[in-house]
Design a protein around this motif. Structure first.
Motif, PDB file in Angstrom:
ATOM      1  N   PRO A 161       1.228  -0.953  -0.286  1.00 53.84           N
ATOM      2  CA  PRO A 161      -0.307   0.276  -0.085  1.00 53.84           C
ATOM      3  C   PRO A 161       0.906   1.325   0.472  1.00 53.84           C
ATOM      4  O   PRO A 161       2.196   1.731   0.422  1.00 53.84           O
ATOM      5  CB  PRO A 161      -0.831  -0.007   1.031  1.00 53.84           C
ATOM      6  CG  PRO A 161       0.317  -0.820   1.892  1.00 53.84           C
ATOM      7  CD  PRO A 161       0.999  -2.030   1.577  1.00 53.84           C
ATOM      8  N   LYS A 162       0.577   1.992   0.172  1.00 55.86           N
ATOM      9  CA  LYS A 162       1.047   3.831  -0.407  1.00 55.86           C
ATOM     10  C   LYS A 162       1.183   4.165   1.087  1.00 55.86           C
ATOM     11  O   LYS A 162       1.991   4.516   1.771  1.00 55.86           O
ATOM     12  CB  LYS A 162       0.092   4.759  -0.792  1.00 55.86           C
ATOM     13  CG  LYS A 162       0.997   4.539  -2.240  1.00 55.86           C
ATOM     14  CD  LYS A 162      -0.241   5.596  -2.999  1.00 55.86           C
ATOM     15  CE  LYS A 162       0.179   5.795  -4.816  1.00 55.86           C
ATOM     16  NZ  LYS A 162      -1.058   6.547  -5.320  1.00 55.86           N
ATOM     17  N   ASP A 176      -4.253   2.244   4.002  1.00 57.00           N
ATOM     18  CA  ASP A 176      -4.878   2.288   2.476  1.00 57.00           C
ATOM     19  C   ASP A 176      -5.945   1.123   3.250  1.00 57.00           C
ATOM     20  O   ASP A 176      -6.320   0.019   1.994  1.00 57.00           O
ATOM     21  CB  ASP A 176      -4.265   2.210   1.779  1.00 57.00           C
ATOM     22  CG  ASP A 176      -4.115   3.577   1.077  1.00 57.00           C
ATOM     23  OD1 ASP A 176      -4.743   4.630   1.302  1.00 57.00           O
ATOM     24  OD2 ASP A 176      -2.776   4.017   0.136  1.00 57.00           O
ATOM     25  N   PRO A 232      -8.382  -1.439   4.924  1.00 54.69           N
ATOM     26  CA  PRO A 232      -9.106  -2.078   5.165  1.00 54.69           C
ATOM     27  C   PRO A 232      -9.272  -1.943   6.883  1.00 54.69           C
ATOM     28  O   PRO A 232      -8.904  -3.583   6.805  1.00 54.69           O
ATOM     29  CB  PRO A 232      -9.698  -2.943   3.935  1.00 54.69           C
ATOM     30  CG  PRO A 232      -8.736  -3.994   3.535  1.00 54.69           C
ATOM     31  CD  PRO A 232      -7.510  -2.902   3.022  1.00 54.69           C
ATOM     32  N   GLU A 241     -13.023  -6.684   6.345  1.00 54.83           N
ATOM     33  CA  GLU A 241     -13.547  -6.687   4.661  1.00 54.83           C
ATOM     34  C   GLU A 241     -13.304  -8.175   4.543  1.00 54.83           C
ATOM     35  O   GLU A 241     -13.444  -7.845   2.979  1.00 54.83           O
ATOM     36  CB  GLU A 241     -11.409  -6.352   4.928  1.00 54.83           C
ATOM     37  CG  GLU A 241     -10.417  -8.084   5.031  1.00 54.83           C
ATOM     38  CD  GLU A 241     -10.083  -7.836   6.417  1.00 54.83           C
ATOM     39  OE1 GLU A 241      -9.652  -9.128   7.144  1.00 54.83           O
ATOM     40  OE2 GLU A 241     -10.609  -7.263   7.676  1.00 54.83           O
ATOM     41  N   TYR A 280      -8.752  -6.215  -2.135  1.00 56.88           N
ATOM     42  CA  TYR A 280      -9.579  -5.254  -2.284  1.00 56.88           C
ATOM     43  C   TYR A 280      -8.911  -4.169  -3.024  1.00 56.88           C
ATOM     44  O   TYR A 280     -10.262  -3.206  -3.443  1.00 56.88           O
ATOM     45  CB  TYR A 280      -9.125  -4.885  -0.459  1.00 56.88           C
ATOM     46  CG  TYR A 280      -9.321  -3.591  -0.208  1.00 56.88           C
ATOM     47  CD1 TYR A 280     -10.257  -2.875   0.625  1.00 56.88           C
ATOM     48  CD2 TYR A 280      -8.036  -2.334   0.173  1.00 56.88           C
ATOM     49  CE1 TYR A 280     -10.531  -2.024   0.185  1.00 56.88           C
ATOM     50  CE2 TYR A 280      -8.114  -1.148   0.147  1.00 56.88           C
ATOM     51  CZ  TYR A 280      -9.517  -1.064   0.537  1.00 56.88           C
ATOM     52  OH  TYR A 280     -10.001   0.627   1.194  1.00 56.88           O
ATOM     53  N   PHE A 281      -7.600  -4.072  -3.180  1.00 57.29           N
ATOM     54  CA  PHE A 281      -7.082  -2.819  -3.633  1.00 57.29           C
ATOM     55  C   PHE A 281      -7.669  -2.728  -4.974  1.00 57.29           C
ATOM     56  O   PHE A 281      -8.153  -1.503  -5.765  1.00 57.29           O
ATOM     57  CB  PHE A 281      -5.241  -3.182  -4.541  1.00 57.29           C
ATOM     58  CG  PHE A 281      -5.079  -2.348  -2.996  1.00 57.29           C
ATOM     59  CD1 PHE A 281      -4.950  -1.122  -2.876  1.00 57.29           C
ATOM     60  CD2 PHE A 281      -4.774  -2.961  -1.932  1.00 57.29           C
ATOM     61  CE1 PHE A 281      -3.814  -1.061  -1.417  1.00 57.29           C
ATOM     62  CE2 PHE A 281      -4.018  -2.697  -0.922  1.00 57.29           C
ATOM     63  CZ  PHE A 281      -3.242  -1.632  -0.703  1.00 57.29           C
ATOM     64  N   PHE A 285     -11.901  -1.987  -5.066  1.00 54.56           N
ATOM     65  CA  PHE A 285     -12.578  -0.673  -4.952  1.00 54.56           C
ATOM     66  C   PHE A 285     -11.654   0.777  -4.802  1.00 54.56           C
ATOM     67  O   PHE A 285     -11.739   1.480  -5.013  1.00 54.56           O
ATOM     68  CB  PHE A 285     -12.199  -0.401  -2.714  1.00 54.56           C
ATOM     69  CG  PHE A 285     -13.302  -1.320  -2.755  1.00 54.56           C
ATOM     70  CD1 PHE A 285     -14.698  -0.872  -1.967  1.00 54.56           C
ATOM     71  CD2 PHE A 285     -13.155  -3.168  -2.459  1.00 54.56           C
ATOM     72  CE1 PHE A 285     -15.538  -2.156  -1.700  1.00 54.56           C
ATOM     73  CE2 PHE A 285     -13.832  -3.487  -1.892  1.00 54.56           C
ATOM     74  CZ  PHE A 285     -15.355  -3.581  -1.476  1.00 54.56           C
ATOM     75  N   VAL A 290      -8.585   1.325  -5.344  1.00 55.83           N
ATOM     76  CA  VAL A 290      -7.970   2.396  -4.056  1.00 55.83           C
ATOM     77  C   VAL A 290      -6.239   1.680  -5.041  1.00 55.83           C
ATOM     78  O   VAL A 290      -5.514   0.586  -5.288  1.00 55.83           O
ATOM     79  CB  VAL A 290      -7.353   1.383  -3.128  1.00 55.83           C
ATOM     80  CG1 VAL A 290      -6.563   2.167  -1.731  1.00 55.83           C
ATOM     81  CG2 VAL A 290      -8.665   1.801  -2.704  1.00 55.83           C
ATOM     82  N   GLU A 291      -5.052   2.275  -5.396  1.00 50.98           N
ATOM     83  CA  GLU A 291      -3.817   2.807  -5.956  1.00 50.98           C
ATOM     84  C   GLU A 291      -2.774   2.390  -5.117  1.00 50.98           C
ATOM     85  O   GLU A 291      -2.613   2.925  -4.008  1.00 50.98           O
ATOM     86  CB  GLU A 291      -4.006   3.737  -6.416  1.00 50.98           C
ATOM     87  CG  GLU A 291      -2.624   4.008  -7.758  1.00 50.98           C
ATOM     88  CD  GLU A 291      -2.179   3.507  -8.619  1.00 50.98           C
ATOM     89  OE1 GLU A 291      -1.697   2.720  -9.569  1.00 50.98           O
ATOM     90  OE2 GLU A 291      -3.765   2.781  -9.382  1.00 50.98           O
ATOM     91  N   PRO A 292      -2.275   0.951  -5.294  1.00 54.54           N
ATOM     92  CA  PRO A 292      -1.424   0.870  -4.850  1.00 54.54           C
ATOM     93  C   PRO A 292       0.069   1.471  -4.513  1.00 54.54           C
ATOM     94  O   PRO A 292       0.127   1.813  -6.143  1.00 54.54           O
ATOM     95  CB  PRO A 292      -1.509  -1.388  -4.912  1.00 54.54           C
ATOM     96  CG  PRO A 292      -1.433  -0.976  -6.002  1.00 54.54           C
ATOM     97  CD  PRO A 292      -3.196   0.016  -6.370  1.00 54.54           C
ATOM     98  N   ASN A 325     -18.566  -3.041  -3.701  1.00 54.70           N
ATOM     99  CA  ASN A 325     -17.600  -2.748  -4.554  1.00 54.70           C
ATOM    100  C   ASN A 325     -17.915  -1.560  -6.012  1.00 54.70           C
ATOM    101  O   ASN A 325     -18.674  -1.510  -6.034  1.00 54.70           O
ATOM    102  CB  ASN A 325     -16.769  -4.574  -4.966  1.00 54.70           C
ATOM    103  CG  ASN A 325     -17.290  -5.548  -5.539  1.00 54.70           C
ATOM    104  OD1 ASN A 325     -18.439  -4.656  -6.507  1.00 54.70           O
ATOM    105  ND2 ASN A 325     -17.457  -6.175  -5.357  1.00 54.70           N
TER     106      ASN A 325
END
Length: 811
Positions: free
Chosen positions: A248-249, A253, A255, A274, A282-283, A286, A288-290, A440
């Motif tokens: 993750p960043k 990030d 959940p 989650e 998840y990423f 949803f 979410v940019e890793p 999602n």
């Protein structure tokens, strides 16, 4: 007392062979995260800094430690590769600071022994020295280094008994590390940052630092890690590893990260809110940019993938993928196949890994065609209301690429109606409905024209109806004869180990963590030894044996010894100057997290065979590995022991290791920790609270793959509870699912010190289908006998568990 330990410290052919394998495994697991062309390097003068320069971490602490003859650190590996390290003064200062810090750490923990208790001993066994960051690097040190090339090795240790925290020096970088990286990145023409960590860390401070030319993730690479790193940095080995977890960043990030382990508002309950959305599920689902995607990794060369064919063979799908090396140097590539399932009936992840394969070493311009196959059942979901595993009606999109974020559609499968693959009972169900992540945000896409379409005929499948009726054990005549002659007290002794330190007779593997009864040696039943893993055999490197055959360790096998007073340590440890020395030299392989980054199942099987050879050499029966828990959260202290956030990758690699170990008759793996054991905080008591679908699709799936594909001979139950019931006391887990659904026919043992007082009940373990309580001891034997005499444990149950253990012991 008998032992197979050697009287000689000569390096053997087996050591050299396994050392070479450890090197290859370490090199294959190194991931190149960034490179602007600075790598590979040519040997020459080199500035080397960072905690991992001389104190390179080969593996995690606790049960995952391996006591090797010699581990190659980064400094040694780079010097052996021809580099001249010009920053020895900084490294020597770090050595002094490290030792001073370690002495202070020991003094502080030694004080705690004044309030000795069982809980304190557990705390001290889990105590871990946090490595210092080192001094701030000065401008003068940069100037006097006399080179334009710098390697900085950032390290993090982690281990059993405690989780990491979202703080500096743990998940986050320290201020000193940030300052040092910024200075070196700005002052050296070529600056390479190497990450020597067993799990994800927060790299967000790097976003504001220019001049980082390459970023290399070496993980915790075992005893040959320094040599492997040097080989990758110089191009002797072209990096071919890919990430087995999403980076993750930032911790935010993850959940529900604010409810994990050390941050939980209720220490006794870990809600898995989650659901199935773990890691890339998840990423990707949803939006979410890793920082770095699951399956990501660079090379020094380039590859082109082309899907040549997709076909259905029975109830399997087979792909033929051509891989061509279009770059200027040799290399290996990993092909990953993902599938997006229909969103019918219930939410599903955007995609899941369905198959993977790794090429051989391809020269520039050379290609290889990989054949990848997976069962359609791998695309199923679990319907908790109906207690059914099923394939949803609709379209399944097959994607081929080299990471979860870099794929192209390769085919579409269509299924006209819902197909039930198996019917179950509701097992290990949640007591209360969790408020879970849902809704999602799947990306929209237009599929390319001409995409191959395969129609799946529903009539191909037959529904399995699971029966949970007790099955009669298929025991050998030899085992039956012993059982018929045994009293209840005899049987109990085979259902419990003989304590942490065993007995002073029979056979002994110095450093073994588990021991079987020696009371039946005169009847031809030898005692057996159990040893920790999973990065190799955790046994004693050096021991002594006196004239009466008593064996003592020379080198402290566990950190607890460091905290004991000197007089007590002398009493417990052997004296090599007065007694005969014994030697056991084993191989420290990369940790499971690093092996997973190789995505190389044949290599994992080779590691299993190598471990098995060492088991035979020293007389180990059960290896307490591999560990199959899912990397749910980056802060879990034992993530280095676990392969991946993905159950398929975890299961396939663990199945390969299992096959390798068990190629030798009488050598057994023990897959662990069954199940949903995803944190160290309050690990003896916490309840993993999750719905049955999540349990089956994510946290049991890897175990199921190993049981069905490789038939492990033992399973270790986890410390934790699942939905309020201790794993070791759960018949639904240890019998109904494990044996009734998957067909497991080996033994189930508890994790060490799982039972008694406020933990799992001893009789409840055997009633649940556990066969062996470890480490056992007189207290456990007494508890089982009292339960039998009090009617809480039947003779049939005792006979069943004892018979299973005897089957393995007598083989």
């Amino acid at each position: 007392m008998q032992t197979k330990a050697s009287f000689y410290d000569t390096v053997t052919e087996r050591e050299l062979k396994n050392k070479a394998l450890a090197f290859e495994a370490a090199a294959e697991g190194i991931v190149l995260l960034e490179n602007d062309g600075a790598l590979p390097l040519k040997p020459g003068k080199l500035a080397l800094f960072g905690a991992g320069a001389a104190y390179t971490i080969q593996g995690g602490s606790g049960s995952g430690e391996v006591n090797v003859r010699h581990a190659v650190n980064a400094l040694e590996g780079l010097e052996n590769a021809g580099f001249t390290v010009t920053t020895k003064d900084w490294i020597e200062r770090y050595d002094i600071a490290w030792k001073q810090g370690k002495e202070a750490f020991i003094r502080e923990n030694r004080k705690k022994l004044r309030r000795l208790s069982a809980h304190l001993l557990a705390e001290l066994m889990a105590a871990e020295y946090r490595y210092p960051s080192g001094d701030a690097i000065t401008e003068q040190e940069v100037e006097t280094s006399g080179t334009d090339t710098c390697v900085y090795i950032l390290s993090r240790q982690s281990g059993e008994g405690h989780d990491r925290k979202d703080e500096a020096g743990s998940f986050r970088l320290t201020e000193t590390e940030i300052l040092n990286i910024r200075l070196c990145a700005g002052r050296y023409e070529r600056f390479i940052l190497v990450l020597n960590t067993g799990a994800v860390i927060d790299l967000s401070p790097l976003d504001g630092i220019g001049g980082i030319n390459a970023l290399v993730y070496m993980n915790q690479p075992g005893m040959e890690g320094g040599s492997a790193l040097a080989a990758v940095l110089t191009g002797q080995r072209v990096p071919s590893g890919k990430l087995a977890v999403t980076w993750p960043k930032r911790y935010e990030d993850i959940p529900f990260g604010d409810e994990f382990g050390p941050y939980a508002s209720d220490a006794d309950h870990a809600p898995y809110r989650e659901g199935i959305y773990v890691g890339y599920r998840y990423f990707d689902s949803f939006g979410v940019e890793p920082r770095y995607a699951f399956g990501y990794g660079k090379s020094y060369t380039d590859f082109v993938l082309e899907t040549k064919a997709v076909e259905r063979i029975g109830i399997n799908v087979q792909l033929s993928v051509a891989v061509t090396n279009t770059g200027a140097c040799s290399g290996k590539d990993i092909v990953q196949v993902y599938v997006s399932c229909p969103q019918a009936g219930q939410d599903r992840e955007y995609q899941r890994l369905a198959a993977f394969g790794k090429t051989r070493l391809l020269a520039p311009g050379e290609g290889e065609k990989l054949t990848l196959r997976f069962p359609l059942a791998a695309l199923s979901s679990y319907d908790e209301k109906a207690a059914e595993t099923y394939l949803a009606a609709g379209n399944y999109i097959l994607r081929v690429g080299d990471s979860s974020r870099d794929t192209v559609p390769a085919a579409k499968l269509t299924l006209s109606e819902r197909v039930v693959l198996s019917r179950h009972r509701n097992l290990c169900a949640a007591k209360e409905q969790l408020q879970q992540l849902n809704g999602n945000k799947l990306p929209t896409e237009t599929l390319p024209e001409g995409l191959p379409i395969l129609t799946i005929d529903p009539s191909l499948f037959q529904t399995v109806e699971y029966s949970y009726e007790p099955k009669k054990e298929a025991l050998s005549e030899k085992t039956k004869a012993f059982l018929d002659s045994f009293t209840a007290e005899d049987m109990v002794k085979f259902c419990a180990g003989t304590g942490l330190f065993g007995e002073n007779r029979g056979f002994r593997v110095p450093g073994a963590v588990g021991h079987m009864t020696t009371d039946y040696l005169d009847r031809g039943i030898s005692n057996r030894e159990l040893c920790d893993g999973p990065a190799g055999l955790r046994i004693q490197r050096r021991s002594t044996i006196d004239r009466k055959g008593r064996i003592k360790a020379v080198d402290a096998a566990i950190s607890l010894y460091e905290f004991l007073p000197g007089w007590l340590t002398k009493l417990l440890l052997g004296n090599p100057e007065k007694e005969q020395l014994l030697y056991q030299f084993v191989t420290g392989f990369p940790v499971a997290a690093a092996v997973a980054q190789s995505w190389n199942a044949p290599l994992a099987e080779e590691i299993g065979r190598a471990v098995s050879a060492e088991m035979t050499e020293y007389g180990v029966t059960w290896w307490l590995a591999p560990a199959l828990n899912i990397v749910r959260n980056p802060l879990c202290g034992r993530n280095y022991e676990y392969y991946s956030e993905d159950p398929l990758l975890s299961g396939r690699l663990a199945a390969a290791v299992t096959r390798g170990v068990q190629t030798t008759p009488g050598n057994y793996v023990t897959i662990k920790h069954f199940a949903a054991n995803n944190q160290e905080e309050n690990r003896y008591y916490v309840s993993s609270d999750l719905d049955e679908r999540t349990l089956r699709e994510i946290y049991l799936r890897g175990f199921e793959i190993v049981v069905r594909e490789s038939a492990p001979r033992a399973v270790m139950s986890a410390y934790n509870r699942i939905n309020g019931i201790y794993c070791a006391n759960s018949r639904e887990l240890c019998t109904d699912i494990l044996r009734g659904e998957w067909g497991f026919d080996g033994i189930v043992m508890t994790d060490w010190l799982s039972t008694g007082e406020d933990r799992a009940d001893e009789a409840g373990c055997l009633n649940a289908g556990v066969d062996l309580i470890m480490p056992g001891g007189k207290k456990v034997v007494k508890a089982l006998l009292n339960a039998y005499r009090g009617g809480r444990l039947s003779l049939d149950t005792l006979r069943q568990s004892c018979g299973r253990v005897l089957e393995e012991v007598l083989e």
